[in-house]
Motif scaffolding. Structure first.
Motif, mmCIF file in Angstrom:
data_model
loop_
_atom_site.group_PDB
_atom_site.id
_atom_site.type_symbol
_atom_site.label_atom_id
_atom_site.label_comp_id
_atom_site.label_asym_id
_atom_site.label_seq_id
_atom_site.Cartn_x
_atom_site.Cartn_y
_atom_site.Cartn_z
ATOM 1 N N ASP A 76 0.808 -1.222 0.000
ATOM 2 C CA ASP A 76 0.000 0.000 0.000
ATOM 3 C C ASP A 76 0.841 1.271 0.000
ATOM 4 N N GLN A 77 2.137 1.146 -0.328
ATOM 5 C CA GLN A 77 3.009 2.315 -0.358
ATOM 6 C C GLN A 77 3.143 2.836 -1.789
ATOM 7 N N SER A 78 3.347 4.134 -1.908
ATOM 8 C CA SER A 78 3.506 4.743 -3.226
ATOM 9 C C SER A 78 4.748 4.198 -3.927
ATOM 10 N N LEU A 79 4.594 3.855 -5.199
ATOM 11 C CA LEU A 79 5.724 3.451 -6.030
ATOM 12 C C LEU A 79 6.286 4.642 -6.804
ATOM 13 N N THR A 80 5.696 5.799 -6.596
ATOM 14 C CA THR A 80 6.098 6.991 -7.344
ATOM 15 C C THR A 80 7.123 7.826 -6.596
ATOM 16 N N VAL A 81 6.908 8.065 -5.320
ATOM 17 C CA VAL A 81 7.771 8.999 -4.592
ATOM 18 C C VAL A 81 8.182 8.427 -3.236
ATOM 19 N N SER A 82 9.416 8.685 -2.857
ATOM 20 C CA SER A 82 9.932 8.305 -1.545
ATOM 21 C C SER A 82 11.010 9.302 -1.143
ATOM 22 N N ILE B 128 17.597 6.444 6.303
ATOM 23 C CA ILE B 128 16.169 6.188 6.551
ATOM 24 C C ILE B 128 15.420 6.338 5.235
ATOM 25 N N LYS B 129 14.748 5.277 4.814
ATOM 26 C CA LYS B 129 13.941 5.345 3.602
ATOM 27 C C LYS B 129 12.480 5.544 4.002
ATOM 28 N N VAL B 130 11.912 6.667 3.602
ATOM 29 C CA VAL B 130 10.539 7.009 3.974
ATOM 30 C C VAL B 130 9.603 6.659 2.816
ATOM 31 N N LEU B 131 8.607 5.838 3.110
ATOM 32 C CA LEU B 131 7.607 5.449 2.119
ATOM 33 C C LEU B 131 6.268 6.064 2.505
ATOM 34 N N PHE B 132 5.432 6.308 1.484
ATOM 35 C CA PHE B 132 4.183 7.039 1.714
ATOM 36 C C PHE B 132 2.976 6.188 1.354
ATOM 37 N N ASN B 133 2.159 5.951 2.360
ATOM 38 C CA ASN B 133 0.981 5.106 2.203
ATOM 39 C C ASN B 133 -0.040 5.775 1.282
ATOM 40 N N GLU B 134 -0.491 5.039 0.290
ATOM 41 C CA GLU B 134 -1.434 5.602 -0.676
ATOM 42 C C GLU B 134 -2.847 5.718 -0.128
ATOM 43 N N SER B 135 -3.124 5.051 0.990
ATOM 44 C CA SER B 135 -4.482 5.095 1.539
ATOM 45 C C SER B 135 -4.717 6.291 2.455
ATOM 46 N N VAL B 136 -3.653 7.020 2.804
ATOM 47 C CA VAL B 136 -3.826 8.214 3.654
ATOM 48 C C VAL B 136 -4.517 9.295 2.831
ATOM 49 N N PRO B 137 -5.674 9.803 3.285
ATOM 50 C CA PRO B 137 -6.380 10.833 2.518
ATOM 51 C C PRO B 137 -5.586 12.125 2.433
ATOM 52 N N GLU B 138 -5.808 12.874 1.375
ATOM 53 C CA GLU B 138 -5.079 14.124 1.162
ATOM 54 C C GLU B 138 -5.270 15.093 2.316
ATOM 55 N N SER B 139 -6.440 15.051 2.944
ATOM 56 C CA SER B 139 -6.731 15.961 4.052
ATOM 57 C C SER B 139 -5.842 15.703 5.272
ATOM 58 N N GLU B 140 -5.220 14.525 5.346
ATOM 59 C CA GLU B 140 -4.363 14.187 6.475
ATOM 60 C C GLU B 140 -2.877 14.243 6.134
ATOM 61 N N MET B 141 -2.563 14.575 4.879
ATOM 62 C CA MET B 141 -1.176 14.548 4.439
ATOM 63 C C MET B 141 -0.296 15.549 5.189
ATOM 64 N N ASP B 142 -0.796 16.760 5.413
ATOM 65 C CA ASP B 142 0.030 17.770 6.062
ATOM 66 C C ASP B 142 0.442 17.321 7.457
ATOM 67 N N ALA B 143 -0.500 16.822 8.230
ATOM 68 C CA ALA B 143 -0.198 16.365 9.589
ATOM 69 C C ALA B 143 0.732 15.154 9.552
ATOM 70 N N MET B 144 0.506 14.260 8.593
ATOM 71 C CA MET B 144 1.344 13.072 8.461
ATOM 72 C C MET B 144 2.791 13.464 8.168
ATOM 73 N N LEU B 145 2.971 14.408 7.237
ATOM 74 C CA LEU B 145 4.316 14.811 6.850
ATOM 75 C C LEU B 145 5.003 15.627 7.943
ATOM 76 N N GLU B 146 4.235 16.403 8.687
ATOM 77 C CA GLU B 146 4.809 17.131 9.819
ATOM 78 C C GLU B 146 5.363 16.134 10.839
ATOM 79 N N GLY B 147 4.608 15.058 11.055
ATOM 80 C CA GLY B 147 5.081 14.006 11.954
ATOM 81 C C GLY B 147 6.344 13.343 11.437
#
Length: 204
Positions: A112-118, A129-148
């Protein structure tokens, strides 16, 4: 690689510039180097956890050395904002890997991780540290997720500075860890390469 370089953006040669060009344009300066590097396209045969996504942001050690100083706190805010924009825009683009028919390793269907960006963050000379981004996280939660994400990377970097001997390895090998967001707990998880394989790989 220039010691002053803080961020490298690795993209395919024919990748749309509107998805990455603003990073270098907005952030590059004499004291904070940002550079775009281009890589060739190609079909990926087999799955390796060291395999890059289509687009990779390399956050180098000088990123932390510079931006975590009090004098650069405003630049740190701007940099985080631009990187959040970059990750969100590119996560929207969907890609698939094509594996060789006889490959022993394939991604499981629940990947469920993005194959486009890491992101690959060099927090210490011996730790990546390799950071992967879950594709199921809604866009409305992206800012808080990335701040974390930035807070976790900052914490790991500072711990490495305090405990230099604990992250030293023999030879030139870098230890590689993975940082993944958990959409249910809203927390970031740190996994080893073995744990990544157990979670997402399946034998043919």
């Amino acid at each position: 690689m220039n010691e002053q370089e803080a961020i490298l953006i690795a993209v395919p040669e024919n990748y749309p510039k509107e998805l990455y060009g603003f990073i270098e344009e907005e952030l590059n300066s004499s004291n904070f180097k940002v550079r775009t590097i281009y890589k060739n396209n190609g079909v990926m045969a087999g799955i390796e956890w060291t395999l890059s996504t289509i687009v990779v942001v390399y956050i180098l050690n000088s990123f932390f050395d510079t931006l975590l100083k009090e004098a650069y706190k405003d630049l740190y805010k701007v940099t985080k904002s631009q990187l959040k924009k970059f990750i969100s825009k590119n996560r929207e683009i969907k890609h698939k890997y094509i594996t060789a028919t006889k490959s022993e390793k394939k991604l499981s269907n629940n990947y469920d991780q993005s194959l486009t960006v890491s992101i690959e963050a060099i927090v210490h000379k011996n730790l990546k540290i390799k950071v992967l981004f879950n594709e199921s996280v809604p866009e409305s939660e992206m800012d808080a997720m990335l701040e974390g994400m930035f807070e976790v990377l900052k914490y790991i970097y500072l711990e490495c500075q305090k405990n230099e001997s604990d992250v030293s390895l023999e030879g030139n090998d870098k230890q590689e860890l993975f940082l993944l967001a958990n959409p249910e707990s809203k927390l970031w998880e740190i996994l080893t390469k073995q744990q990544m394989g157990e979670r997402y790989n399946m034998k043919k």
